[in-house]
Enzyme design. Structure first.
Site, PDB file in Angstrom:
ATOM      1  N   ARG A 119      75.928 -25.484 -73.410  1.00 29.17           N
ATOM      2  CA  ARG A 119      76.355 -26.534 -72.512  1.00 29.17           C
ATOM      3  C   ARG A 119      77.334 -27.060 -73.286  1.00 29.17           C
ATOM      4  O   ARG A 119      77.394 -28.151 -74.010  1.00 29.17           O
ATOM      5  CB  ARG A 119      75.236 -27.514 -72.494  1.00 29.17           C
ATOM      6  CG  ARG A 119      73.818 -27.236 -71.708  1.00 29.17           C
ATOM      7  CD  ARG A 119      73.917 -26.332 -70.752  1.00 29.17           C
ATOM      8  NE  ARG A 119      74.229 -27.025 -69.223  1.00 29.17           N
ATOM      9  CZ  ARG A 119      73.212 -27.469 -68.558  1.00 29.17           C
ATOM     10  NH1 ARG A 119      71.944 -27.546 -68.956  1.00 29.17           N
ATOM     11  NH2 ARG A 119      73.379 -28.035 -67.337  1.00 29.17           N
ATOM     12  N   GLN A 124      81.816 -25.145 -69.374  1.00 31.34           N
ATOM     13  CA  GLN A 124      81.675 -25.979 -68.243  1.00 31.34           C
ATOM     14  C   GLN A 124      81.761 -25.171 -67.027  1.00 31.34           C
ATOM     15  O   GLN A 124      81.107 -25.239 -66.160  1.00 31.34           O
ATOM     16  CB  GLN A 124      82.382 -27.253 -68.384  1.00 31.34           C
ATOM     17  CG  GLN A 124      81.510 -28.504 -68.334  1.00 31.34           C
ATOM     18  CD  GLN A 124      82.303 -29.693 -68.848  1.00 31.34           C
ATOM     19  OE1 GLN A 124      83.356 -29.578 -69.281  1.00 31.34           O
ATOM     20  NE2 GLN A 124      81.552 -30.887 -68.832  1.00 31.34           N
ATOM     21  N   ASP A 127      79.175 -23.027 -65.721  1.00 30.75           N
ATOM     22  CA  ASP A 127      77.921 -23.569 -66.042  1.00 30.75           C
ATOM     23  C   ASP A 127      77.097 -23.644 -64.504  1.00 30.75           C
ATOM     24  O   ASP A 127      77.233 -24.462 -63.963  1.00 30.75           O
ATOM     25  CB  ASP A 127      77.882 -24.851 -66.435  1.00 30.75           C
ATOM     26  CG  ASP A 127      76.595 -25.399 -66.839  1.00 30.75           C
ATOM     27  OD1 ASP A 127      75.587 -25.146 -66.460  1.00 30.75           O
ATOM     28  OD2 ASP A 127      76.482 -26.452 -67.770  1.00 30.75           O
ATOM     29  N   SER A 130      74.537 -26.382 -63.939  1.00 35.46           N
ATOM     30  CA  SER A 130      74.884 -27.557 -63.423  1.00 35.46           C
ATOM     31  C   SER A 130      75.311 -27.505 -62.199  1.00 35.46           C
ATOM     32  O   SER A 130      75.305 -28.582 -61.416  1.00 35.46           O
ATOM     33  CB  SER A 130      76.273 -28.018 -64.455  1.00 35.46           C
ATOM     34  OG  SER A 130      75.773 -28.230 -66.007  1.00 35.46           O
ATOM     35  N   TYR A 230      69.710 -30.360 -74.451  1.00 37.19           N
ATOM     36  CA  TYR A 230      68.289 -30.010 -73.635  1.00 37.19           C
ATOM     37  C   TYR A 230      67.270 -31.144 -74.533  1.00 37.19           C
ATOM     38  O   TYR A 230      67.366 -31.498 -75.477  1.00 37.19           O
ATOM     39  CB  TYR A 230      67.975 -28.721 -73.592  1.00 37.19           C
ATOM     40  CG  TYR A 230      68.847 -27.764 -72.747  1.00 37.19           C
ATOM     41  CD1 TYR A 230      68.654 -28.015 -71.357  1.00 37.19           C
ATOM     42  CD2 TYR A 230      69.545 -26.939 -73.515  1.00 37.19           C
ATOM     43  CE1 TYR A 230      69.679 -27.090 -70.508  1.00 37.19           C
ATOM     44  CE2 TYR A 230      70.293 -26.123 -72.567  1.00 37.19           C
ATOM     45  CZ  TYR A 230      70.093 -26.023 -71.221  1.00 37.19           C
ATOM     46  OH  TYR A 230      71.214 -25.104 -70.558  1.00 37.19           O
TER      47      TYR A 230
HETATM   48  P1  NAD Z   1      67.466 -30.182 -67.449  1.00 34.91           P
HETATM   49  O1  NAD Z   1      67.565 -29.913 -65.995  1.00 34.91           O
HETATM   50  O2  NAD Z   1      67.092 -29.298 -68.310  1.00 34.91           O
HETATM   51  O3  NAD Z   1      66.518 -31.382 -67.434  1.00 34.91           O
HETATM   52  C1  NAD Z   1      66.594 -32.524 -66.677  1.00 34.91           C
HETATM   53  C2  NAD Z   1      66.387 -33.890 -67.151  1.00 34.91           C
HETATM   54  O4  NAD Z   1      65.131 -34.093 -67.431  1.00 34.91           O
HETATM   55  C3  NAD Z   1      67.022 -33.855 -68.621  1.00 34.91           C
HETATM   56  O5  NAD Z   1      68.122 -34.900 -68.659  1.00 34.91           O
HETATM   57  C4  NAD Z   1      65.899 -34.177 -69.598  1.00 34.91           C
HETATM   58  O6  NAD Z   1      66.274 -35.008 -70.855  1.00 34.91           O
HETATM   59  C5  NAD Z   1      64.718 -34.807 -68.668  1.00 34.91           C
HETATM   60  N1  NAD Z   1      63.325 -34.873 -69.318  1.00 34.91           N
HETATM   61  C6  NAD Z   1      62.786 -33.941 -69.846  1.00 34.91           C
HETATM   62  N2  NAD Z   1      61.643 -34.328 -70.328  1.00 34.91           N
HETATM   63  C7  NAD Z   1      61.596 -35.622 -69.755  1.00 34.91           C
HETATM   64  C8  NAD Z   1      60.560 -36.554 -69.389  1.00 34.91           C
HETATM   65  N3  NAD Z   1      59.363 -36.183 -70.199  1.00 34.91           N
HETATM   66  N4  NAD Z   1      60.863 -37.633 -69.008  1.00 34.91           N
HETATM   67  C9  NAD Z   1      62.036 -37.836 -68.509  1.00 34.91           C
HETATM   68  N5  NAD Z   1      62.767 -37.062 -68.537  1.00 34.91           N
HETATM   69  C10 NAD Z   1      62.679 -35.834 -69.000  1.00 34.91           C
HETATM   70  O7  NAD Z   1      68.824 -30.883 -67.763  1.00 34.91           O
HETATM   71  P2  NAD Z   1      70.338 -30.460 -67.420  1.00 34.91           P
HETATM   72  O8  NAD Z   1      70.542 -31.265 -66.170  1.00 34.91           O
HETATM   73  O9  NAD Z   1      70.457 -29.044 -67.499  1.00 34.91           O
HETATM   74  O10 NAD Z   1      71.107 -31.270 -68.561  1.00 34.91           O
HETATM   75  C11 NAD Z   1      70.520 -31.059 -69.901  1.00 34.91           C
HETATM   76  C12 NAD Z   1      71.955 -31.905 -70.578  1.00 34.91           C
HETATM   77  O11 NAD Z   1      72.897 -30.865 -70.700  1.00 34.91           O
HETATM   78  C13 NAD Z   1      72.311 -33.384 -70.448  1.00 34.91           C
HETATM   79  O12 NAD Z   1      72.744 -33.911 -71.349  1.00 34.91           O
HETATM   80  C14 NAD Z   1      73.642 -32.885 -69.686  1.00 34.91           C
HETATM   81  O13 NAD Z   1      74.628 -34.208 -69.419  1.00 34.91           O
HETATM   82  C15 NAD Z   1      74.053 -31.812 -70.488  1.00 34.91           C
HETATM   83  N6  NAD Z   1      75.146 -31.171 -70.121  1.00 34.91           N
HETATM   84  C16 NAD Z   1      76.114 -30.669 -70.966  1.00 34.91           C
HETATM   85  C17 NAD Z   1      77.304 -29.904 -70.312  1.00 34.91           C
HETATM   86  C18 NAD Z   1      78.401 -29.742 -70.893  1.00 34.91           C
HETATM   87  O14 NAD Z   1      78.683 -30.371 -71.896  1.00 34.91           O
HETATM   88  N7  NAD Z   1      79.171 -28.366 -70.618  1.00 34.91           N
HETATM   89  C19 NAD Z   1      76.906 -29.494 -68.989  1.00 34.91           C
HETATM   90  C20 NAD Z   1      76.127 -29.672 -68.390  1.00 34.91           C
HETATM   91  C21 NAD Z   1      74.986 -30.595 -68.859  1.00 34.91           C
END
Ligand code: NAD
Length: 371
Positions: A119, A124, A127, A130, A230
């Site tokens: 990530r 990006q 991804d 996303s 994550y």
């Molecule tokens: P994900 O699909 O793995 O999980 C969804 C959400 O569930 C996450 O925000 C996680 O923190 C949350 N979660 C896990 N356990 C939980 C609990 N017990 N209670 C409440 N929430 C809980 O997550 P995602 O959508 O793939 O995103 C993960 C991270 O990666 C985020 O910070 C996102 O902003 C980041 N991200 C970064 C990039 C990048 O920099 N290129 C791209 C995409 C996502």
């Protein structure tokens, strides 16, 4: 190179890995693109649209017989047999499915799983988690609105006032943020919870209210920061306090959308049966974690059920319900990834110095290479 695009045969899969837009770009780069007849139909792309941009239409064997095979889902056993040894496979290949990777290795495929991309800013544009989670977050709200027997927005009419729907979003990653934005556009009142503290500002910037569960120990603070963006499993002490806060909000909610995931593990239980019992009749839960076991134990994967008067939607492939745009975004992700493994001269290069290539490489020369 010859690039093949087989039709997806996994049940319920409507997406296609290459669209006419990306086929045209691959052609312009000097490649031959072979699309299995009908591969795009479920995403509203007829064969003629591919032919119009210079792609060839063939059967499954001719698509799998190419040097590079582009897929949405991991090929089933019957399909793996059609691929030629030494060819490249790119798709969402389930990096945590050890047996599945073993099958790809045994077939001598060089396989890249795009879900494993880091990530980072550079990754990006490729991804897939996303691009597809964004769609799932949007569609989750649409499904909820469709099942909910009341309005989302507050309405003042001659026949009286209608209250705005209260929406609780649990897990505010990419899907959760899009769910907040979409529910907000429909006029709902939104509260959201996540383990990661950085999320609070994002929730508030979209007009939602963050459900604060303060961290009380270093262990809790460290787990909340997670790894590589994550979430990590949170200590039971924090989860208990989160449960109490979430239970209060869920009891008042009309709609609950859960998206909480921890990579490679079963989804955490955030909405218990007691919480469902406390919800108002006619409330709706959309459990986007259904494929990983669900954030609610009453969710039934792949089904919509009504329990204790609450509708639980356990759709397991939500992006496939928005097939055309899900395919368009996925196909662009794939096209960007290919730039890393096809040289300017049009030959395959697997540069393990490149962190994205190294992270996505699952199998090569008969061996599992997953990091
Ligand atoms: P994900 O699909 O793995 O999980 C969804 C959400 O569930 C996450 O925000 C996680 O923190 C949350 N979660 C896990 N356990 C939980 C609990 N017990 N209670 C409440 N929430 C809980 O997550 P995602 O959508 O793939 O995103 C993960 C991270 O990666 C985020 O910070 C996102 O902003 C980041 N991200 C970064 C990039 C990048 O920099 N290129 C791209 C995409 C996502």
């Amino acid at each position: 190179m010859r690039i093949g695009v087989p039709a997806e045969i996994t049940t319920g899969e409507t997406r296609v890995a290459v669209t006419p837009e990306t086929a045209k770009k691959l052609k312009a780069q000097g490649h031959t693109v072979v699309i299995q007849s009908g591969a795009g139909v479920a995403a509203s792309v007829p064969d003629e649209a591919y032919v119009a941009v210079g792609a060839e239409i063939g059967d499954a064997a001719s698509a799998y017989g190419c040097d590079i095979v582009l897929k949405v889902r991991c090929p089933l056993d019957s399909e793996i047999g059609l691929a030629k040894a030494g060819s490249v496979l790119v798709g969402m290949l389930n990096p945590f499915d050890a047996a599945g990777l073993q099958r790809l290795a045994a077939a001598q495929l060089t396989a890249f799983a795009l879900e494993a991309a880091p990530r980072t800013s550079r990754a990006q544009s490729m991804d897939v988690l996303s691009s597809q989670a964004n769609i799932a977050g949007y569609k989750a709200v649409m499904m909820a609105a469709n099942s909910y027997q009341r309005f989302f927005p507050m309405l003042m009419t001659a026949a009286g006032t209608v209250k705005a729907a209260r929406v609780v979003i649990l897990g505010v990653g990419v899907a959760g943020l899009q769910a907040i934005a979409t529910a907000k556009r429909l006029g709902a009142v939104i509260e959201a919870s996540d383990v990661r503290p950085s999320v609070k500002e994002q929730v508030e910037s979209l007009g939602g209210k963050f459900i604060d569960v303060p961290y009380e120990t270093d262990e809790e603070r460290e787990a909340a920061v997670g790894v590589g963006g994550y979430a990590k499993p949170m200590p039971p002490s924090w989860l208990e306090r989160q449960k109490a806060e979430v239970a209060k909000r869920v009891a008042q909610a009309d709609i609950v959308i859960t998206t909480a995931l921890i990579p490679g593990r079963a989804a955490p239980v955030l909405v218990t049966e007691d919480m469902v019992k406390a919800m108002k009749p006619g409330s709706v839960i959309v459990d986007l974690a259904a494929p990983q076991g669900g954030n609610c134990p009453l969710t039934e994967a792949g089904k919509t059920v009504v329990k204790h008067g609450v509708t639980l939607i356990g759709e397991t492939n939500v992006p496939a319900l928005v097939a055309a745009d899900a395919s368009a975004l996925y196909a662009r992700n794939l096209l960007d990834f290919l730039k890393l493994v096809i040289s300017k001269e049009g030959t395959l290069t697997v540069d393990l110095e490149d962190d994205i290539v190294a992270a996505c490489l699952m199998t090569q020369a008969g061996e599992i290479k997953k990091k």
